[in-house]
Structure formats: C-alpha cells, structure tokens
Scaffold this active site. Structure first.
Site, PDB file in Angstrom:
ATOM      1  N   GLU A 138       1.708  -0.390  -5.039  1.00 39.88           N
ATOM      2  CA  GLU A 138       0.791   0.713  -5.333  1.00 39.88           C
ATOM      3  C   GLU A 138       1.701   1.935  -5.461  1.00 39.88           C
ATOM      4  OE1 GLU A 138      -3.384   2.545  -3.656  1.00 39.88           O
ATOM      5  OE2 GLU A 138      -1.775   2.209  -2.215  1.00 39.88           O
TER       6      GLU A 138
ATOM      7  N   ASP B 211       0.836  -1.197   0.000  1.00 38.91           N
ATOM      8  CA  ASP B 211       0.000   0.000   0.000  1.00 38.91           C
ATOM      9  C   ASP B 211       0.875   1.253   0.000  1.00 38.91           C
ATOM     10  OD1 ASP B 211      -2.727   1.199   0.411  1.00 38.91           O
ATOM     11  OD2 ASP B 211      -1.746   1.958   2.216  1.00 38.91           O
TER      12      ASP B 211
END
Length: 809
Positions: A489, A433
């Site tokens: 990401e 993330d």
C-alpha cells in the site's frame, strides 16, 4: 495490585531470598490515545530470608495487609519447598530469538540494547488469569548476555506455562527511554499471545488490557505437530489471480452463515467452497496478527452497543495469530489456534486458493507516549520506534507511533517474521499496510551504519524517504522469500505517496490507488478521464512500464475495506459516519462517488435500476483490465454499510457478510459477478504477461478505429485479440445519453453479444443455459446484421467474434 510471586531458587542472586514484587497491568485505552494510562509505581523489590516457617507467616501477613488497606492482593498458593527448584537453569544461547524448544528444554533469547537488567517471568496459565507470576529468573549480564541479546536455557515441566520479561534501565521519556521493572512485557518473538480467550470478552475486573504472556513451545509432539498432508505452495502466476479482500470474523459471524464455528478460522474453512465457486483463487486476509479488539472499547450511544477494534490494524504481536479468531481460544496455550490457522491455509490450498496476509509493520498498538507499554516500548523504545530528538513519537502512521523499520535490528525482526509465516504457516504472500513507512529513514539515520560508508551529500534526517531502503532491499532479495507475493500500500499518513514509484527490485506490486480514483471518475461520467481510463484498462503502463514492471504489478481495485462498499459507492454522495460516534468527522471526505440522482436507499425505481447498472459497469471494468483485480468481501452481492466509509469500530451487521442477502441476490448481481470472474479466467488476453501492443489491442470510438480522447469524451471502446475467444469487443458508455456504436468489420464473422449491463438479469450476461437466449439475440439481430449495437447511457458491453452463420429461430 500487590502481587506475591511463586518463587524458585533461580529467581534470586542466591537461593536464600524471596522477592515480593509490585506489578501493574495496563488499563483500558481509547482510540484517540490522548488519555493518560495508569502506570505502575516504581518500587524496589523487598527481599526476605527464606525458610519454610517464614513462607507461611509472610503469606499470612500479605493477606492481612491486603485486608487492612483494602487492596486486591494476589497471593501464591501454599507450596512445598521442593517445588522451589522447578527448573534447571543454564546460560542459554543468543539465537534463535524467542522461546525455542531444544535439547529437552527451552532456550529464551531476546534483544534489548539499552536495558541494564533482564528478568524472565514464567506464569502458569491458571496463574495468569489471577495475575500471579509463577516464577522469576533474574538473568546474569555476565553469563546470560551476548552482545545485546539476553538469554537463558531452562529444563523442567513447561506444561501450560507462559512467559514474559521485565527490563530495567533508564526511565526518561525525553531521551526515548521507558524501562520499568514493574511491567511484564511480551516477547516480540512470542509465537502465541495469551490473555483473553473469547473475542470481545472483558478481562478480570472489566480490564480491557489484562496481562498478556507468550506461549512456551511444547515438546508434546501430539499437540505441536500439524499434518500438512503434503501441502506445498501453489505458486499461481500473479497475472492469473483474482484477489478477495476479506475479514475472518466478519465473513461468518452473522447468524445467516449457519456456521458451526462463526467468526473463526474454522468458520472460514467451512465457506472456502463458496469462494472457489465465485472464481476467487487468492484471499487477502485483513490483519490476523494478535491485536486487542477492546482497544477502543466504549459505549456507542448511536447504535446502543460497544465500539471495538474490528479491523485489527493495531498489532500487539507479529508472530502470533489472532487467538480470538480461533474456535479453541487459548486452548493448549495457543497451540490450538496456531493449528487452526494452519488448517485454514491447508484447506485453501486444496481448493487452489492462495492466502495473502495483510501485515501492519508501520505502527503498533502501543500508540504514543500516552499509550500502554505492552512489548516493544518496554523492551527497547529507542530501537523499535521512530523518535524525535526530545523523545517524541513520529506519527507517519496516523496512529500515534511509527515503527522504526530501517533500524538494523528492526528490519531483521521484520524479515524473521515474514520468514516464519512463510515457512511455518505456509502463507503465500503479504500486503503491507502503509508500506511507504518502510521506505523512511530510521531514527538517528546514519549512512555509515547502514551502508558501511558515508554517502556524499547525504543530509537525510529521521523519516526521510530513502531511494534504496535497506528493509525493502532485504525483503526483496531474501532467499527464503523468493517467489512470495509482495504487495505495497504505497502511501502513508505523513503524505508520502509512492504509487508507481515504490522501490520494487522488480518483485513488488502495489495497491493501485490511482486506478481506483480514475475508474470511479470515468464510470460516473466525469469529463476529462477517457485517456486515463484507457491507461487503467491496459494495466497502468504510465505507472509501471518505465520502471521495468508488468501489468501484474498493478493490484486493481474499485473498493477496499476502508471506504465505501460498491453498493454505497453508487448510493451516497457523502459519507454517513455518525454511527462511529465522532460526529461524522472521521473517514475520507473525497470518495468520487455518485448516488445516481438521489441520496440513500429509499429512492425511485429508475434510480435503483441505474445503480445496479453502475455496479455492473464497475465490475466489468475490474474484470477486463490488465493487472490483478481485487474484490472487496460482500461487493459481489451488494453489501451496504449505510454510507459509512470507516467502519473500523463495528463488530456488528455493518461489517458482517450477510449470507441471507447473498442468497437473495443469487439470480442478480452475484450471478453476474461469478460469470464475469469465469470469463476473465477463460480469456487468455485478460491476463497478459506484458502491456498490450497494437498487434493485440485496437482502440475505437463510436466508429471503429476512431477513438475520442478529447476532454468531453465519455466513451472508450477497444478490441482484444484472444487465442481462446478469437477477438473480444469491449465498450464503456459513461455518458448520460444512449449511443449506437458501429462495430469493427470482420469478414466471415459476426459479433455476438455476451454482456450488456443495460439489460436486466439474466440478460445482462447471456449464458447458453438461458431459455430465452436466442430470442434476446434476435431482438438485436437487425442491429448486428448492420454491424451496429445500441448502448444505453451508463452501460458497458462485451461482444465475442463468431463465425458467420444464420441465427436459429
């Protein structure tokens, strides 16, 4: 709260003192992290001579004092003097970090570079619930410290025993120091975190942040050992994956799941066969590290329930699985939860499904200076967080703090964590993330410290993007992590956007956010995107070919957990987030969505038909693009969140997979999705090792070999040579006008329709078992005989090349 510790000889500098300590426990914290958290008063321990008579009298005095001042007093049960020598204490070793069972005892080791003293706190499970410390062991900096690692080795009975630490040192937020000896802290390396056992249940006295403690590993082989039944990594080629992003609790929490263990790892195990039938061979689990779902706990007057941290992007501990996703809760001090997670991995592997974990190494649940002190901040704030010169927390995560990823100790911690989940838990990969934070320079960046020598012209400051970030280098080249799938990401909340440029060492893939944006624009009929759409269909060579990567390094997606679902993408032009209680100010404003003419769910029949067509168009695009497709949980049946594109705080129907709705749609969109995933697996040409060349792919327009790349073009078509299907013709008409296309001439062969999103189910995907299949084909025979095919507006088709033969009547 005044607290009397259960004592032992090893608790003190000599065996003749009993310490009465003041401990504090963090209060409930809100999402915005702006409210101050009640901190414990810094008070010196009060020491008394130890004898049996005094113990009883002091306990009575403590009780009486609590009654006099009206304070809740936790007092140790009366015990015998012999119990004071519960553990044998030895120096211990500085490695491995964490609590480790060995030599008939437990070795405890923890890193803190700036603490001046350390105390190991042991708590029996029953004592933790009452906020009582069973025993404290003060570590001697001469014998229990090596370098910056504090350590001790204990022998004794550790049944249902938990642990934490106290650290003392400078308390000066302006210098980034938050040492507070009144706080019991989680070990960052704790393998299970114990506090509450039930998801959403408040702690004692309705506390949202009750005291947490780490599991002491057990020597009980029956409890500890897990039968992997010979499980080995599946090692699917990444090009062959179909990823399913999902939420463990949300998948089976709704009553329609009829799960025996709703909302748990075991509940997910019950539904693995469904995922296999859908065509999924890889699941990407939203955060399953320990987090506190009560972090945002507050009454939501809009829905009449309570806000929760449902998604879990706010990690408390990176080694512990989320305990309250386990049906066993805190059973066997977390070991049962560990075994349930392992069972999930084992059973997924049996079905040919790999498991990727979504990990959040960009920030923690401790927030900014107003957040709670749970672990990292109290252990060594300067080390674990990216700080400004006056101690302020950099906020590249948008969540209050930024993990100091490229600090030498922190990057070692992260690699140790990844190794643990691969070797001990058998996971197959990780999605990182806000991974761009892991490429930023750490606090007090120093090239000499990192690289061993100065770099000419190096003027990097804290948080600057690094060309060769040490952490990414370590992960990419770690011998244990070779072959593990790594997905970034490739952006963060600080504006760093690295899609196509993330430092990759040839092994990193990326969530392709540009694919999402371009595909949404083209499918809804926006001018100027035909060329970019073609790049997406080819695996985005404009992003990945120049850096030496392949199509499989592009993780293609149209929808993900944060944003509109697929059904909402074609139903709403604007977000509808009032249910979040933030006046619709949260969530992304630019969604590239189109409601097909009317906003919301209650619309005309013609609009509903167009929406279904658009959903099929998006799914076709996802399945025929080079790269790795990722499906969002629930999109396969058209799950809606009512236009809410930021459902982070809802433990309710908005985020629950609706098994009843899925069954209702089995004959419609769910069927279509299942058939499309099967088609992708069958086609050799839809998972290429490299980007397609002219020998493999030809572009077409309304006429063969004449593609239209002009600004106004809304039509893209191509043929792919396929070793299994001979040749495949695929076309997308994103115009509001229908069109009749001329198909490429193939002497001796004809084009047979397979997919037409302009048709109603089951004729949107023509399988051999449809009774009226031949009749449906005959209706278009006169077009196909002339090498033509009519396409509705906003539709897509797939045709297969077959040997020329008469169509049966």
């Amino acid at each position: 709260m005044e607290l009397v510790t259960r004592s032992a000889a090893s608790l003190f500098s000599s065996a003749s003192f009993l310490c009465v300590s003041n401990l504090s426990f963090p209060e409930c914290r809100r999402r915005n992290l702006k409210q101050n958290v009640v901190r414990g008063r810094r008070r010196n321990d009060i020491c008394f001579d130890l004898d049996a008579n005094w113990i009883h009298s002091s306990l009575n005095r403590a009780r009486n004092r609590g009654a006099e001042v009206g304070t809740s007093v936790a007092v140790a049960e009366e015990f015998e003097i012999s119990n004071l020598n519960r553990f044998e204490v030895f120096d211990g070793t500085p490695t491995p970090f964490g609590a480790t069972a060995r030599d008939d005892g437990i070795n405890f080791a923890i890193y803190s570079a700036n603490a001046v003293s350390a105390t190991l706190c042991l708590m029996h499970l029953s004592d933790l619930q009452e906020n009582i410390v069973t025993q404290e062991i003060t570590l001697d900096p001469l014998t229990n410290k090596t370098g910056d690692v504090w350590h001790v080795f204990l022998k004794g009975d550790f049944t249902e025993m938990l642990y934490g630490y106290k650290f003392d040192g400078k308390f000066s937020p302006q210098e980034g120091c938050y040492f507070d000896p009144s706080r019991i802290l989680l070990d960052p390396y704790a393998k299970a975190v114990i506090s509450r056992g039930e998801f959403g249940a408040l702690g004692p006295n309705d506390n949202c942040w009750p005291q947490m403690a780490g599991m002491v590993p057990t020597a009980n082989e029956k409890i500890k050992n897990f039968d992997w039944e010979g499980d080995l990594p599946l090692q699917h080629a990444q090009k062959d994956l179909i990823i399913y992003e999902m939420h463990v609790r949300g998948f089976t929490r709704h009553e329609s799941s009829q799960s025996a263990f709703p909302g748990t790892y075991l509940g997910l195990v019950e539904k693995l066969d469904y995922l296999k039938e859908l065509g999924v061979n890889c699941i990407e689990l939203m955060p399953c590290h320990e987090f506190n779902e009560l972090e945002y706990f507050s009454y939501n007057s809009v829905l009449g329930d309570y806000k929760m941290n449902f998604w879990g992007y706010s990690t408390v501990n990176y080694f512990s699985p989320m305990i309250r996703y386990s049906s066993a809760g805190i059973g066997n001090c977390g070991q049962d939860a560990i075994n349930e997670f392992k069972l999930l991995i084992r059973e997924a592997h049996k079905r040919g499904i790999e498991v990727i974990m979504d990990v959040v190494f960009n920030h923690t649940a401790e927030g900014n200076e107003n957040g709670p002190t749970i672990s990292f901040r109290g252990v060594d704030n300067n080390v674990y967080y990216m700080l400004a010169p006056m101690g302020e927390f950099y906020n590249y995560s948008g969540c209050g703090n930024t993990f100091n990823c490229n600090h030498p100790a922190v990057r070692t911690f992260i690699v140790d964590c990844l190794r643990y989940w691969v070797t001990e838990m058998h996971v197959d990969g990780f999605r990182f993330d806000l991974a761009s934070i892991m490429t930023r320079g750490s606090s007090l960046w120093d090239a000499v410290n990192v690289y061993g020598n100065p770099i000419e012209g190096d003027i990097l400051t804290t948080g600057s993007p690094l060309g060769n970030p040490p952490l990414i280098d370590m992960i990419s080249n770690d011998p244990v992590l070779q072959g593990v799938k790594l997905i970034a990401e490739a952006w963060d909340a600080g504006g760093l956007y690295q899609v196509g440029t993330f430092p990759h060492w040839g092994v990193w893939s990326e969530w392709n956010g540009k694919y999402r944006d371009v595909v949404r624009q083209f499918i809804k009929g926006t001018d100027g995107f035909s060329g970019a759409f073609a790049e997406c269909l080819c695996g985005s060579p404009n992003l990945y070919q120049g850096g030496g990567r392949k199509p499989c390094n592009s993780i293609n997606f149209v929808c993900a957990h944060d944003g509109f679902t697929l059904a909402d993408l074609v139903t709403y032009n604007s977000k509808h987030n009032l249910a979040n209680g933030e006046d619709n100010n949260d969530g992304e404003n630019h969604n590239n969505s189109w409601n097909c003419g009317q906003e919301g769910e209650f619309v005309s029949i013609s609009v509903k038909k167009l929406r279904k067509r658009q959903m099929r168009n998006f799914f076709v695009c996802l399945m025929v693009s080079q790269g790795v497709p990722m499906i969002l949980m629930g999109d396969e049946y058209g799950h809606t969140k009512g236009g809410n594109n930021n459902t982070y705080c809802h433990d309710n129907y908005l985020n629950y997979f609706r098994w009843d709705k899925m069954e209702e749609s089995t004959s419609d969109f769910h069927r279509f999705c299942s058939l499309m995933t099967t088609f992708r697996h069958e086609c050799e040409s839809l998972g290429l090792n490299d980007f397609p060349t002219d020998e493999r792919l030809q572009w077409h327009g309304h006429s063969p070999g004449k593609p239209d790349w002009t600004e106004a073009s809304r039509f893209v078509a191509f043929t792919l040579v396929d070793s299994v299907k001979r040749e495949v013709y695929i076309a997308f008409n994103a115009s509001h006008l229908p069109v009749t296309v001329t198909l490429p001439e193939r002497p001796g062969y004809r084009w047979d329709p397979l997919v037409d999103t302009g048709k109603n189910s089951p004729f949107d995907f023509l399988t051999n078992d449809i009774p009226e299949r031949n009749l449906a084909i005959q209706q278009y025979a006169h077009f196909l005989d002339a090498n033509l095919y009519p396409m509705l507006s906003y539709s897509s088709i797939i045709l297969l090349l077959s040997p020329e033969e008469p169509v049966s009547s």
